[in-house]
Design a protein around this motif. Structure first.
Motif, PDB file in Angstrom:
ATOM      1  N   ILE A 169       0.846  -1.187   0.000  1.00 34.42           N
ATOM      2  CA  ILE A 169       0.000   0.000   0.000  1.00 34.42           C
ATOM      3  C   ILE A 169       0.883   1.239   0.000  1.00 34.42           C
ATOM      4  O   ILE A 169       1.794   1.360   0.828  1.00 34.42           O
ATOM      5  CB  ILE A 169      -0.938   0.021   1.218  1.00 34.42           C
ATOM      6  CG1 ILE A 169      -1.945  -1.140   1.142  1.00 34.42           C
ATOM      7  CG2 ILE A 169      -1.660   1.352   1.355  1.00 34.42           C
ATOM      8  CD1 ILE A 169      -2.761  -1.335   2.408  1.00 34.42           C
ATOM      9  N   ALA A 170       0.642   2.150  -0.926  1.00 36.29           N
ATOM     10  CA  ALA A 170       1.286   3.464  -0.942  1.00 36.29           C
ATOM     11  C   ALA A 170       0.225   4.435  -1.414  1.00 36.29           C
ATOM     12  O   ALA A 170      -0.029   4.560  -2.621  1.00 36.29           O
ATOM     13  CB  ALA A 170       2.501   3.477  -1.859  1.00 36.29           C
ATOM     14  N   CYS A 171      -0.434   5.101  -0.478  1.00 36.00           N
ATOM     15  CA  CYS A 171      -1.571   5.955  -0.800  1.00 36.00           C
ATOM     16  C   CYS A 171      -1.326   7.361  -0.284  1.00 36.00           C
ATOM     17  O   CYS A 171      -1.033   7.559   0.906  1.00 36.00           O
ATOM     18  CB  CYS A 171      -2.853   5.397  -0.200  1.00 36.00           C
ATOM     19  SG  CYS A 171      -3.423   3.888  -1.020  1.00 36.00           S
ATOM     20  N   ALA A 172      -1.455   8.342  -1.180  1.00 34.83           N
ATOM     21  CA  ALA A 172      -1.095   9.720  -0.872  1.00 34.83           C
ATOM     22  C   ALA A 172      -2.326  10.609  -0.727  1.00 34.83           C
ATOM     23  O   ALA A 172      -3.346  10.402  -1.390  1.00 34.83           O
ATOM     24  CB  ALA A 172      -0.194  10.274  -1.976  1.00 34.83           C
ATOM     25  N   GLY A 173      -2.183  11.630   0.127  1.00 35.64           N
ATOM     26  CA  GLY A 173      -3.229  12.625   0.271  1.00 35.64           C
ATOM     27  C   GLY A 173      -4.569  11.994   0.607  1.00 35.64           C
ATOM     28  O   GLY A 173      -4.652  11.117   1.471  1.00 35.64           O
ATOM     29  N   PRO A 174      -5.657  12.389  -0.090  1.00 36.99           N
ATOM     30  CA  PRO A 174      -6.983  11.843   0.208  1.00 36.99           C
ATOM     31  C   PRO A 174      -7.057  10.329   0.073  1.00 36.99           C
ATOM     32  O   PRO A 174      -7.844   9.676   0.772  1.00 36.99           O
ATOM     33  CB  PRO A 174      -7.892  12.538  -0.826  1.00 36.99           C
ATOM     34  CG  PRO A 174      -7.184  13.802  -1.176  1.00 36.99           C
ATOM     35  CD  PRO A 174      -5.717  13.466  -1.115  1.00 36.99           C
ATOM     36  N   ARG A 175      -6.236   9.732  -0.785  1.00 34.80           N
ATOM     37  CA  ARG A 175      -6.272   8.274  -0.952  1.00 34.80           C
ATOM     38  C   ARG A 175      -5.724   7.565   0.287  1.00 34.80           C
ATOM     39  O   ARG A 175      -5.973   6.376   0.489  1.00 34.80           O
ATOM     40  CB  ARG A 175      -5.509   7.859  -2.217  1.00 34.80           C
ATOM     41  CG  ARG A 175      -6.118   8.418  -3.495  1.00 34.80           C
ATOM     42  CD  ARG A 175      -5.537   7.790  -4.742  1.00 34.80           C
ATOM     43  NE  ARG A 175      -6.033   6.445  -4.920  1.00 34.80           N
ATOM     44  CZ  ARG A 175      -5.371   5.327  -4.651  1.00 34.80           C
ATOM     45  NH1 ARG A 175      -4.136   5.381  -4.180  1.00 34.80           N
ATOM     46  NH2 ARG A 175      -5.914   4.146  -4.849  1.00 34.80           N
ATOM     47  N   GLY A 176      -4.978   8.276   1.125  1.00 33.45           N
ATOM     48  CA  GLY A 176      -4.493   7.702   2.366  1.00 33.45           C
ATOM     49  C   GLY A 176      -5.596   7.418   3.364  1.00 33.45           C
ATOM     50  O   GLY A 176      -5.386   6.709   4.350  1.00 33.45           O
ATOM     51  N   ALA A 177      -6.796   7.973   3.107  1.00 33.05           N
ATOM     52  CA  ALA A 177      -7.936   7.703   3.978  1.00 33.05           C
ATOM     53  C   ALA A 177      -8.603   6.379   3.640  1.00 33.05           C
ATOM     54  O   ALA A 177      -9.607   6.015   4.268  1.00 33.05           O
ATOM     55  CB  ALA A 177      -8.947   8.842   3.877  1.00 33.05           C
ATOM     56  N   LEU A 178      -8.072   5.660   2.651  1.00 32.91           N
ATOM     57  CA  LEU A 178      -8.540   4.312   2.321  1.00 32.91           C
ATOM     58  C   LEU A 178      -7.627   3.322   3.038  1.00 32.91           C
ATOM     59  O   LEU A 178      -6.491   3.108   2.601  1.00 32.91           O
ATOM     60  CB  LEU A 178      -8.487   4.079   0.807  1.00 32.91           C
ATOM     61  CG  LEU A 178      -9.269   5.061  -0.069  1.00 32.91           C
ATOM     62  CD1 LEU A 178      -8.939   4.838  -1.542  1.00 32.91           C
ATOM     63  CD2 LEU A 178     -10.766   4.934   0.183  1.00 32.91           C
ATOM     64  N   PRO A 179      -8.066   2.712   4.130  1.00 32.95           N
ATOM     65  CA  PRO A 179      -7.158   1.855   4.914  1.00 32.95           C
ATOM     66  C   PRO A 179      -6.493   0.759   4.104  1.00 32.95           C
ATOM     67  O   PRO A 179      -5.343   0.400   4.374  1.00 32.95           O
ATOM     68  CB  PRO A 179      -8.073   1.275   5.999  1.00 32.95           C
ATOM     69  CG  PRO A 179      -9.138   2.308   6.171  1.00 32.95           C
ATOM     70  CD  PRO A 179      -9.376   2.857   4.794  1.00 32.95           C
ATOM     71  N   HIS A 180      -7.191   0.204   3.093  1.00 39.33           N
ATOM     72  CA  HIS A 180      -6.615  -0.852   2.260  1.00 39.33           C
ATOM     73  C   HIS A 180      -6.545  -0.434   0.796  1.00 39.33           C
ATOM     74  O   HIS A 180      -6.650  -1.259  -0.106  1.00 39.33           O
ATOM     75  CB  HIS A 180      -7.423  -2.151   2.402  1.00 39.33           C
ATOM     76  CG  HIS A 180      -7.067  -2.915   3.636  1.00 39.33           C
ATOM     77  ND1 HIS A 180      -7.790  -4.004   4.076  1.00 39.33           N
ATOM     78  CD2 HIS A 180      -6.066  -2.757   4.525  1.00 39.33           C
ATOM     79  CE1 HIS A 180      -7.249  -4.476   5.193  1.00 39.33           C
ATOM     80  NE2 HIS A 180      -6.204  -3.736   5.488  1.00 39.33           N
ATOM     81  N   GLY A 181      -6.360   0.854   0.549  1.00 39.58           N
ATOM     82  CA  GLY A 181      -6.229   1.315  -0.823  1.00 39.58           C
ATOM     83  C   GLY A 181      -4.929   0.828  -1.446  1.00 39.58           C
ATOM     84  O   GLY A 181      -3.900   0.750  -0.787  1.00 39.58           O
ATOM     85  N   GLY A 182      -4.984   0.491  -2.730  1.00 41.44           N
ATOM     86  CA  GLY A 182      -3.782   0.060  -3.430  1.00 41.44           C
ATOM     87  C   GLY A 182      -3.109   1.232  -4.115  1.00 41.44           C
ATOM     88  O   GLY A 182      -3.731   2.273  -4.355  1.00 41.44           O
ATOM     89  N   PRO A 183      -1.833   1.091  -4.456  1.00 41.56           N
ATOM     90  CA  PRO A 183      -1.133   2.169  -5.148  1.00 41.56           C
ATOM     91  C   PRO A 183      -1.670   2.370  -6.554  1.00 41.56           C
ATOM     92  O   PRO A 183      -2.122   1.417  -7.197  1.00 41.56           O
ATOM     93  CB  PRO A 183       0.323   1.696  -5.174  1.00 41.56           C
ATOM     94  CG  PRO A 183       0.236   0.208  -5.087  1.00 41.56           C
ATOM     95  CD  PRO A 183      -0.972  -0.079  -4.247  1.00 41.56           C
TER      96      PRO A 183
END
Length: 362
Positions: free
Chosen positions: A192-206
């Motif tokens: 997982i490498a999520c920046a800015g607003p995407r960092g609010a997705l606990p399991h968001g993918g890069p």
């Protein structure tokens, strides 16, 4: 494997045999690292701890390293059913046989094959397997320690290479490359490498999203040594973060430290969760902490114990789990800090050691 513990568990559940499909428990009990595929692959363990297996012929060479009471193999062109019938006959299975199985792992085609040849009664045995694998031996702990050193080292090597304008995928790829160079045999989950607003997705993918100056970036990644996983998260800032981001980061850091510090034999898993949650709730951010505080770690990157409210499991030496509170502000940013810890005779050993201070990348 402790055969006495195995027998007690089998008797308590009311099974005489256990059947496993490829995965962590299969590897733990057989020593074989095989992948689930379209080829039927089964491990049987009886109440005395004796192991038998059904394997595709192409895995026969691998099976030489295992101590099987019975082994049946089959070629692709003939299919597995004749071999499965021969194996279950050798093991003395009948319509009265009650098989324990791993409900979270077995697939329908495997279940249907077993129902045709190995009796009609099945009981989920996930709790039995969890109890067998719950306490890590010293050899297991050493592998997790080595994996933890790799995740720490990979971030040390990667941070100087990070810069604004990179994509999340580039950041994830750099971490994975450095872990490989340090000896990881792979990654136990998708980085997982999520920046800015995407960092609010606990399991968001890069993604191909470009990291901008001022973005917080959540980095959640893992390494493996001989199948055993380390799993860590650090949140870094690409450029100077906002005051709000700094404030939230400090809350999460304090919550994570409070949870780690309370770990010791004799307390319950839910008390660790409460220690982290109390800090975050006290800062008025409780609604933004949306997951458990941690999970067990071993051959599976997510195994028992779950560190959460309602789990009254008493911690014992040899248990390994993560401590990873987080706060996720939708549309803004996320913050998570995660370490791997082991319960010791007197307290806690923190296996991942990279600084918990916020790293700011110029």
């Amino acid at each position: 494997m402790n055969n006495h513990t195995l027998r007690e568990s089998f008797e308590a559940l009311g099974i005489s045999d256990l059947v496993l499909t490829p995965g962590a428990s299969f590897r733990y009990l057989s020593g074989l690292s095989l992948h689930a595929s379209e080829r039927l692959t089964l491990l049987f363990v009886n109440i005395d701890g004796e192991k038998s297996a059904l394997l595709p012929a192409l895995e026969a060479e691998s099976a030489k390293s295992a101590d099987f009471l019975h082994l049946e193999t089959y070629r692709d062109e003939e299919g597995p059913l004749r071999a499965l019938q021969a194996l279950t006959q050798k093991m003395g299975f009948s319509s009265e046989t009650i098989l324990g199985y791993e409900a979270q792992m077995i697939r329908m085609f495997e279940y249907q094959a077993l129902a045709g040849f190995a009796g009609k009664s099945f009981l989920a045995a996930d709790d039995v397997l969890a109890s067998i694998r719950l306490i890590k031996g010293e050899d297991e702990l050493e592998k997790i320690r080595r994996a933890a050193q790799i995740v720490d080292g990979a971030l040390v090597r990667s941070l100087p290479l990070f810069k604004s304008g990179m994509t999340e995928l580039e950041v994830a790829a750099e971490l994975e490359y450095q872990m490989r160079k340090l000896g990881s045999e792979g990654t136990p989950f998708a980085t997982i490498a999520c920046a800015g607003p995407r960092g609010a997705l606990p399991h968001g993918g890069p993604s191909m999203s470009v990291i901008k100056r001022g973005d917080l970036v959540v980095l959640d990644y893992g390494a493996m040594i001989d199948g055993y996983a380390a799993d860590t998260t650090r949140t870094v800032s690409f450029g100077v973060p906002s005051e709000e981001a700094l404030s939230v980061y400090e809350v999460v850091k304090k919550a994570q430290a409070a949870a780690v510090q309370i770990v010791r034999p004799g307390i319950t898993a839910q008390e660790v969760d409460r220690a982290a949650r109390e800090v975050i709730r006290g800062a008025g951010l409780g609604v933004y902490f949306t997951h458990r505080t941690g999970h067990g770690l071993g051959l599976d990157v997510h195994e028992f114990p779950s560190v959460m409210e309602g789990n009254e499991l008493i911690l014992r030496p040899g248990m390994v789990f993560t401590v990873e509170p987080g706060v996720y502000l939708s549309g803004k940013f996320g913050v998570r800090i995660e370490d791997d810890v082991c319960v010791t005779e007197t307290g806690v050993e923190v296996l991942t050691q990279f600084t918990r201070e916020l790293c700011v990348i110029d």
